[in-house]
Design an enzyme around this catalytic site. Structure first.
Site, mmCIF file in Angstrom:
data_model
loop_
_atom_site.group_PDB
_atom_site.id
_atom_site.type_symbol
_atom_site.label_atom_id
_atom_site.label_comp_id
_atom_site.label_asym_id
_atom_site.label_seq_id
_atom_site.Cartn_x
_atom_site.Cartn_y
_atom_site.Cartn_z
ATOM 1 N N ALA A 1 31.959 97.152 56.713
ATOM 2 C CA ALA A 1 31.656 98.583 56.702
ATOM 3 C C ALA A 1 31.703 99.151 55.290
ATOM 4 O O ALA A 1 30.867 99.976 54.908
ATOM 5 C CB ALA A 1 32.642 99.325 57.600
ATOM 6 N N GLU B 1 28.380 97.958 53.536
ATOM 7 C CA GLU B 1 27.083 98.413 54.043
ATOM 8 C C GLU B 1 26.804 99.890 53.770
ATOM 9 O O GLU B 1 25.692 100.258 53.417
ATOM 10 C CB GLU B 1 26.993 98.132 55.546
ATOM 11 C CG GLU B 1 26.668 96.704 55.881
ATOM 12 C CD GLU B 1 25.273 96.308 55.404
ATOM 13 O OE1 GLU B 1 24.286 96.589 56.102
ATOM 14 O OE2 GLU B 1 25.180 95.716 54.314
ATOM 15 N N SER C 1 27.894 102.030 51.406
ATOM 16 C CA SER C 1 27.565 102.323 50.006
ATOM 17 C C SER C 1 26.287 101.625 49.574
ATOM 18 O O SER C 1 25.470 102.192 48.840
ATOM 19 C CB SER C 1 28.725 101.906 49.104
ATOM 20 O OG SER C 1 29.889 102.629 49.423
ATOM 21 N N CYS D 1 35.767 107.727 59.755
ATOM 22 C CA CYS D 1 35.819 106.587 58.839
ATOM 23 C C CYS D 1 37.087 106.565 57.985
ATOM 24 O O CYS D 1 37.355 107.510 57.238
ATOM 25 C CB CYS D 1 34.592 106.611 57.931
ATOM 26 S SG CYS D 1 34.577 105.302 56.692
ATOM 27 N N GLU E 1 32.810 106.065 45.349
ATOM 28 C CA GLU E 1 31.875 105.016 44.943
ATOM 29 C C GLU E 1 30.454 105.558 44.796
ATOM 30 O O GLU E 1 29.756 105.263 43.812
ATOM 31 C CB GLU E 1 31.914 103.898 45.984
ATOM 32 C CG GLU E 1 31.185 102.646 45.582
ATOM 33 C CD GLU E 1 31.366 101.547 46.610
ATOM 34 O OE1 GLU E 1 30.532 100.615 46.604
ATOM 35 O OE2 GLU E 1 32.311 101.602 47.427
#
Length: 410
Positions: free
Chosen positions: A248, A251, A253, A359, A368
């Site tokens: 997770a 994927e 970012s 999340c 990020e």
């Protein structure tokens, strides 16, 4: 076992179920049908892969209610679980990642991870993320133009950041790209997903032994010498939780960075605001997350009791999908939702989900994306797509929406 068709709620019934998932016609907007669904009583009956039916929840308030209600179950072992891929339910039911658990089991496992992603701990990672992004931007710009913004920048940034956090050696970027592409694709069979994850778990299993003997300053070391050593989690479950965290974290970012860069290039007035006032970057990331909502269909649920919504009820025992992009483009919550506006004051989007399963890594994701975009536009002020946007291949079969490749020049 295939459950019977969902019972009709108070409103929102359609004559025939909509074939789902729906493809985006534009990478920067949710499927056009979502707007009509919001005006159809809030619930739409859908036929999902595997012969099941489920309800689609579309309004902003309804999505938040459906995701935070105590009767909202994420347990993939439920027969009505509305999986969108052939291998998705079987693998999730066997491996039990924490995103497919319910409280109190979910709460217990999530608590082991949440401390790693606090605002303070993530902000302490900023210098390392800055360094990674600058190195990968230099790599991209060292290549002959056009070069692929996905493979040569976003994938390298996202993989390096999550692997450094977990303590996974960066030996082969393509290994992680292959594993996450297969395990995250709706078109993958249970056997294909199982084989890809078996390769990943083999690597993690070796790391658990190594870090038990020689721990480092990383997440796997802390989990191995903490909860695992104390008997609070089994080795099998630990493999699953590390695997989903890596997958997770990579994927989201990997897909957001190139898509967000193009979205800003499509809105030069917004990009100019960021160049004039870099303090707007944090707000810009939240607006881009709302605008793009790449994790749109990841919120798969089953109602264990009736869940009342604004104009309808999700019946007990039925599967449903809370559509995050539909909620984030609800004009009642976000005026002119199709407009990208980094000065928008309302930022309570649901791009990272909502409720108990929101999340766990959202703070790291925001950091990020922010740093990756800011560094990219600083180092490549002339960045531009090298092909027409309508020619870009969409990654529609992935659990997280994105673009397969984005050729760019500078």
């Amino acid at each position: 076992m295939t459950p019977s068709a969902p019972r009709t709620p108070a409103a929102g019934e359609s004559a025939e179920p909509v074939a789902f998932p729906l493809a985006r016609s534009c990478p920067f907007s949710p499927p056009e049908a979502y707007a009509a669904m919001r005006g159809n009583g809030g619930l739409t009956r859908a036929a999902v892969p595997g012969g099941k039916e489920a309800w689609l929840v579309t309004g902003f308030d309804d999505v938040r209610t459906a995701l935070s209600h105590p009767a909202s179950s994420s347990d993939a072992r439920h027969p009505a679980f509305p999986a969108l891929g052939d291998g998705e339910q079987a693998v999730a039911a066997e491996l039990r990642p924490f995103i497919r658990m319910d409280p109190p089991e979910h709460t217990r496992v999530r608590r082991m991870l949440v401390g790693e992603f606090t605002v303070r701990r993530v902000q302490a990672m900023r210098p390392a993320v800055e360094e990674i992004c600058r190195e990968q931007a230099d790599h991209l710009l060292s290549l002959p133009a056009p070069a692929d913004l996905v493979g040569e920048y976003a994938n390298r940034v996202s993989t390096t950041v999550i692997c450094r956090l977990l303590g996974v050696p960066m030996e082969d970027l393509e290994f992680f790209r292959r594993v996450t592409s297969v395990s995250g694709a709706r078109s993958s069979t249970a056997a294909e997903v199982g084989a890809a994850l078996s390769d990943l778990f083999g690597l993690i299993d070796r790391l658990i032994d190594e870090k038990a003997q020689d721990p480092g300053d990383d997440l796997i070391s802390r989990l191995v010498n903490g909860p695992l050593a104390r008997g609070e989690i089994t080795r099998t479950s630990l493999l699953s939780q590390i695997g989903i965290t890596l997958n997770a974290g990579h994927e989201t970012s990997r897909n957001m960075i190139p898509l967000a860069a193009l979205d800003l290039l499509r809105h030069p007035d917004q990009l100019e605001l960021l160049r004039e006032d870099p303090s707007l970057w944090a707000a810009a990331v939240d607006e881009l997350l709302r605008h793009l909502s790449v994790a749109d269909v990841i919120t798969l649920r089953v109602a264990t009791e009736d869940i009342p919504l604004e104009g309808a009820t999700i019946p007990a025992g039925d599967g449903y999908i809370a559509l995050l992009a539909a909620a984030d483009h609800d004009p009642r919550a976000f005026p002119e939702p199709e407009r990208l506006d980094i000065t928008r004051t309302r930022r309570n989007h649901v791009a990272f989900g909502y409720g108990a399963h929101q999340c766990v890594g959202q703070n790291l994701g925001r950091l990020e994306i922010e740093v990756a975009l800011r560094v990219l536009f600083e180092k490549a002020p002339g960045l531009r797509p090298a092909v027409p946007l309508e020619d870009l291949p969409l990654r529609s079969s992935s659990a997280i929406f994105g673009l397969e490749e984005v050729p760019v020049s500078w």
